[in-house]
Design a protein around this motif. Structure first.
Motif, PDB file in Angstrom:
ATOM      1  N   GLU A 433       0.826  -1.200   0.000  1.00 42.74           N
ATOM      2  CA  GLU A 433       0.000   0.000   0.000  1.00 42.74           C
ATOM      3  C   GLU A 433       0.868   1.260   0.000  1.00 42.74           C
ATOM      4  OE1 GLU A 433      -4.023   1.348   2.414  1.00 42.74           O
ATOM      5  OE2 GLU A 433      -3.031  -0.543   2.901  1.00 42.74           O
ATOM      6  N   ILE A 434       1.947   1.207   0.746  1.00 46.17           N
ATOM      7  CA  ILE A 434       2.863   2.355   0.787  1.00 46.17           C
ATOM      8  C   ILE A 434       3.507   2.575  -0.576  1.00 46.17           C
ATOM      9  CG2 ILE A 434       5.036   3.183   1.788  1.00 46.17           C
ATOM     10  CD1 ILE A 434       4.252   1.759   4.351  1.00 46.17           C
ATOM     11  N   SER A 435       3.691   1.487  -1.329  1.00 47.04           N
ATOM     12  CA  SER A 435       4.352   1.563  -2.638  1.00 47.04           C
ATOM     13  C   SER A 435       3.425   2.062  -3.735  1.00 47.04           C
ATOM     14  CB  SER A 435       4.896   0.189  -3.034  1.00 47.04           C
ATOM     15  OG  SER A 435       5.744  -0.329  -2.037  1.00 47.04           O
ATOM     16  N   HIS A 436       2.196   2.436  -3.394  1.00 47.41           N
ATOM     17  CA  HIS A 436       1.221   2.877  -4.396  1.00 47.41           C
ATOM     18  C   HIS A 436       1.823   3.934  -5.320  1.00 47.41           C
ATOM     19  CE1 HIS A 436      -2.646   3.743  -6.160  1.00 47.41           C
ATOM     20  NE2 HIS A 436      -2.587   4.999  -5.766  1.00 47.41           N
ATOM     21  N   GLN A 437       1.701   3.717  -6.606  1.00 48.63           N
ATOM     22  CA  GLN A 437       2.260   4.578  -7.659  1.00 48.63           C
ATOM     23  C   GLN A 437       3.783   4.620  -7.618  1.00 48.63           C
ATOM     24  OE1 GLN A 437       0.230   8.382  -7.402  1.00 48.63           O
ATOM     25  NE2 GLN A 437      -1.524   7.573  -8.542  1.00 48.63           N
ATOM     26  N   GLY A 438       4.381   3.582  -7.047  1.00 48.29           N
ATOM     27  CA  GLY A 438       5.836   3.490  -7.002  1.00 48.29           C
ATOM     28  C   GLY A 438       6.302   2.082  -7.328  1.00 48.29           C
ATOM     29  N   VAL A 468      -4.551  -7.807   6.399  1.00 44.51           N
ATOM     30  CA  VAL A 468      -4.766  -8.913   7.330  1.00 44.51           C
ATOM     31  C   VAL A 468      -5.847  -8.491   8.327  1.00 44.51           C
ATOM     32  CG1 VAL A 468      -3.725 -10.360   9.108  1.00 44.51           C
ATOM     33  CG2 VAL A 468      -2.393  -9.715   7.087  1.00 44.51           C
ATOM     34  N   GLY A 469      -6.889  -9.329   8.462  1.00 42.52           N
ATOM     35  CA  GLY A 469      -7.989  -9.004   9.358  1.00 42.52           C
ATOM     36  C   GLY A 469      -8.982  -8.031   8.780  1.00 42.52           C
ATOM     37  N   GLY A 470      -8.797  -7.612   7.518  1.00 41.62           N
ATOM     38  CA  GLY A 470      -9.696  -6.654   6.895  1.00 41.62           C
ATOM     39  C   GLY A 470     -10.737  -7.329   6.023  1.00 41.62           C
ATOM     40  N   THR A 471     -11.706  -6.543   5.582  1.00 41.66           N
ATOM     41  CA  THR A 471     -12.770  -7.072   4.727  1.00 41.66           C
ATOM     42  C   THR A 471     -12.923  -6.281   3.436  1.00 41.66           C
ATOM     43  OG1 THR A 471     -14.386  -5.700   5.916  1.00 41.66           O
ATOM     44  CG2 THR A 471     -14.073  -7.964   6.698  1.00 41.66           C
ATOM     45  N   SER A 472     -12.239  -5.157   3.325  1.00 43.44           N
ATOM     46  CA  SER A 472     -12.405  -4.312   2.144  1.00 43.44           C
ATOM     47  C   SER A 472     -11.235  -4.486   1.183  1.00 43.44           C
ATOM     48  CB  SER A 472     -12.527  -2.840   2.549  1.00 43.44           C
ATOM     49  OG  SER A 472     -11.374  -2.424   3.254  1.00 43.44           O
ATOM     50  N   ILE A 473     -11.565  -4.374  -0.105  1.00 39.81           N
ATOM     51  CA  ILE A 473     -10.557  -4.462  -1.158  1.00 39.81           C
ATOM     52  C   ILE A 473      -9.948  -3.074  -1.379  1.00 39.81           C
ATOM     53  CG2 ILE A 473     -10.160  -4.957  -3.594  1.00 39.81           C
ATOM     54  CD1 ILE A 473     -10.669  -7.423  -1.934  1.00 39.81           C
ATOM     55  N   ILE A 474      -8.617  -3.004  -1.428  1.00 39.88           N
ATOM     56  CA  ILE A 474      -7.905  -1.732  -1.622  1.00 39.88           C
ATOM     57  C   ILE A 474      -7.172  -1.777  -2.962  1.00 39.88           C
ATOM     58  CG2 ILE A 474      -6.151  -0.164  -0.714  1.00 39.88           C
ATOM     59  CD1 ILE A 474      -6.661  -1.412   2.046  1.00 39.88           C
TER      60      ILE A 474
END
Length: 682
Positions: A433-438, A468-474
């Protein structure tokens, strides 16, 4: 920035040159200064174009006369002169009550100067104006002149030349404002000049300086903001429009300044904000084909609304800013540190690798870097990112093999609050997620577990993750650069690495050459390490030859260790005795085992020695070359030659005892060769 043109006009050429020097001293870096004089005729006729003309009051009889000598619509202003504080301090030392001549070119100029001196408090003497043609009064023994000694009567006993008067600080400020150079007013050079010039407008100067500082700070703030900002006064007239607002609204600040915002920005509700004196929350407007968020905020002072600001944000700018915050604010920032220029080497192998990777960098496909440990794969990953279209995005690197499976999953994908015992309150972003657009660099990717391989494959295919432990798609936009020092094909064949993931990662595979295949690059890198470590040493030819033939199983990382070891030996030059034991360990000679002899060709002592050295190299899991064998033989006082060693290796190869590689690959014992050494028979 193109230089401005400033023209200085005075009656006397010496005064013109003096004023010109003052202006040149402050504006010379940004303006060309020319001087003209009425007395020498240079100011007569039509003067060349200039951005600003500054004329002394005595140069021409009237503004109309000045207008006949400058181009139409030119900016003009008056030269204002004053004394310097150091000269005034000299005049304060004159005996009180003295009768003192003030000598100048004309009566008007003399009286103006006297009035200015008295304004500055030089009133303890009786001033008498004197000029050419004036009658010399009696009982006068002191004369003061501003660089006009030629007009001072010879019989005067004490003559004081205070020099040409200097341009006032007010004049310099006006020049800066007229030419749009007000940013210079806060420089040390201007401040020093202002302090040296006498002025009676202390309060005005202080207030002006303060307003200049505030205006400069406001301008800097406006241009620093990443949002578009438009400001209006209490009448709804535009007084501020920063660069981002110009880009978003596609207008020019110069065209809208001072105009009613209702005319130039009819889509911004300034009138409503000024009337209601309340913040108008952000609303979406369609502007020049893009969605823009516009919020209007009133400026209140003592219950009165004195203006309002509109804050404009493009939606794609908001998204980019959020991406930057994710990696800069929340996670300290991830940036590629190296480019291809930082890869040292002139060998064909390294030049080819750099050339191919530069072409690969411009694509969006995954890259697989294949190479031995210590070859600099991460450095190449940094360089690929900096050469790609994602160079302004984050670069995140992680060694997959350094994390246990459960920890690696949370590092890569992040986790929600309460996902597991010890989870951070509020959750945590993952590296993907931190690497988004990188770019995300996965080192030693072969160490990833099968379960995580499935999740990574989904990232590559669907460009989305779930914490981990989440339910939403990012949704994410990440380019993967992976590295391995093992054969992924073999891993696939063994069933420990998914075939579909392998083909996804190896869209653009490239082999990073080991140090042993890079020739003289070895010594270029060695010199660089010497500079970085702050030391210096020379290598004997024998050591240079050994290092060049050495197999370097640890590659560049091992070379750095060797350089550091050399520095701590304190020796210069470095000899074979200074080699670190990890590179060249002189182990005690083991007793030579009896080898089976045949009546046809009994093995020689050299044969036995070569076999023993090959066995020791095999134990160390390293190949060994002819040059190395020859050096070891000489050190052990075993008489031989390179030709004899070559013949023995060829004989061993024919008997299946050794595999001889081409070039610098060296030779390695076969299982039969090891058996011969260990048992004495095949």
């Amino acid at each position: 920035m193109e230089k401005k043109a400033i023209s200085i006009i005075a009656l006397d050429p010496r005064a013109a040159r003096s004023y010109g020097r003052d202006v040149e001293g402050l504006f010379g870096e940004v303006a060309d200064v020319s001087v003209f004089s009425v007395m020498d005729g240079s100011a007569m006729g039509m003067l060349p174009h200039a951005d600003l003309f500054a004329a002394s009051t005595d140069a021409f009889g009237s503004p109309e006369e000045l207008a006949r000598h400058v181009p139409i619509d030119s900016q003009t202003m008056a030269v204002q002169a004053s004394f310097r504080w150091q000269e005034l301090r000299r005049l304060k030392e004159l005996p009180a009550g003295s009768r003192v001549l003030f000598v100048n070119m004309t009566e008007t100029m003399a009286r103006e100067a006297i009035a200015q001196l008295e304004q500055f408090g030089i009133t303890h003497v009786h001033w008498i104006p004197f000029y050419p043609g004036a009658e010399l009064p009696g009982d006068v023994h002191i004369a003061v002149t501003p660089d006009e000694m030629r007009y001072v009567p010879e019989e005067i006993e004490t003559k004081i030349d205070v020099g040409q008067r200097a341009c006032t600080s007010g004049m310099m400020i006006e020049i800066a404002l007229r030419l749009g150079l007000e940013h210079l007013l806060e420089t040390e050079k201007f401040q020093t000049y202002f302090q040296s010039i006498a002025t009676s407008n202390y309060s005005f100067d202080q207030m002006f300086a303060r307003s200049i500082r505030l205006e400069s700070q406001f301008h800097i703030l406006m241009e620093t903001l990443e949002d578009g900002v438009v400001g209006v006064n209490e009448r709804g007239e535009v007084f501020a429009c920063n660069r981002h607002a110009e880009e978003i609204t596609r207008t020019s600040a110069d065209l809208v300044m001072g105009k009613p915002a209702s005319q130039v920005f009819p889509y911004l509700p300034f009138s409503k904000c000024l009337q209601e004196r309340e913040r108008l929350p952000a609303k979406i407007i369609r502007l020049n084909g893009i969605n823009v968020s516009a919020e209007v905020v009133p400026v209140m002072r003592q219950r009165a609304c004195i203006g309002a600001f509109a804050i404009l944000q493009r939606f794609n700018d908001v998204e980019a800013r959020q991406s930057q915050l994710r990696n800069q604010l929340l996670h300290k920032g991830y940036r590629a540190k190296y480019g291809f220029e930082d890869v040292i080497g002139e060998s064909d192998a390294i030049q080819k690798a750099k050339e191919v990777l530069r072409r690969m960098a411009v694509s969006e496909s995954p890259i697989l870097l294949i190479g031995e440990t210590g070859t600099g794969k991460e450095l190449f990953a940094h360089a690929v990112h900096r050469a790609s279209r994602r160079r302004n995005g984050p670069f995140v690197a992680i060694n997959v093999a350094a994390f246990p499976e459960n920890l690696l999953e949370s590092e890569l994908f992040g986790y929600e609050e309460g996902a597991f015992t010890g989870a951070k309150k509020g959750g945590r972003l993952g590296l993907l997620e931190i690497s988004h657009q990188g770019t995300l660099f996965l080192d030693e990717v072969e160490g990833m577990s099968p379960a995580l391989q499935v999740k990574l494959l989904r990232v590559l295919q669907e460009r989305e993750i779930m914490r981990v432990g989440g339910t939403s798609i990012i949704p994410i936009d990440v380019r993967i650069v992976a590295a391995t020092n093992e054969s992924l094909e073999r891993k696939v064949a063994e069933g420990t690495f998914r075939r579909d993931l392998y083909y996804r990662l190896s869209t653009l595979p490239i082999v990073i050459p080991p140090l042993s295949e890079r020739g003289d690059d070895l010594f270029l890198i060695l010199e660089q390490f010497q500079k970085e470590l702050g030391g210096s040493f020379r290598l004997t030819p024998q050591v240079r030859g050994f290092l060049k033939s050495y197999s370097w199983p640890g590659n560049i990382r091992e070379l750095r260790n060797v350089v550091e070891y050399f520095l701590y030996t304190g020796h210069d030059p470095i000899t074979m005795e200074d080699l670190p034991p990890t590179v060249f360990h002189r182990a005690p000679q083991a007793p030579i085992r009896q080898l089976p002899e045949t009546p046809q060709q009994p093995p020689s002592d050299v044969f036995r020695f070569v076999l023993e050295q090959l066995y020791q190299a095999s134990e160390a899991r390293q190949p060994i070359g002819r040059e190395r064998l020859l050096q070891l033989a000489r050190d052990a006082f075993v008489p031989t030659s390179q030709q004899e060693i070559r013949s023995i290796l060829a004989q061993m190869a024919d008997q299946g005892l050794v595999r001889v590689s081409r070039g610098r690959g060296g030779s390695q014992l076969t299982p039969e060769g090891r058996q011969l050494y260990e048992t004495g028979r095949i």
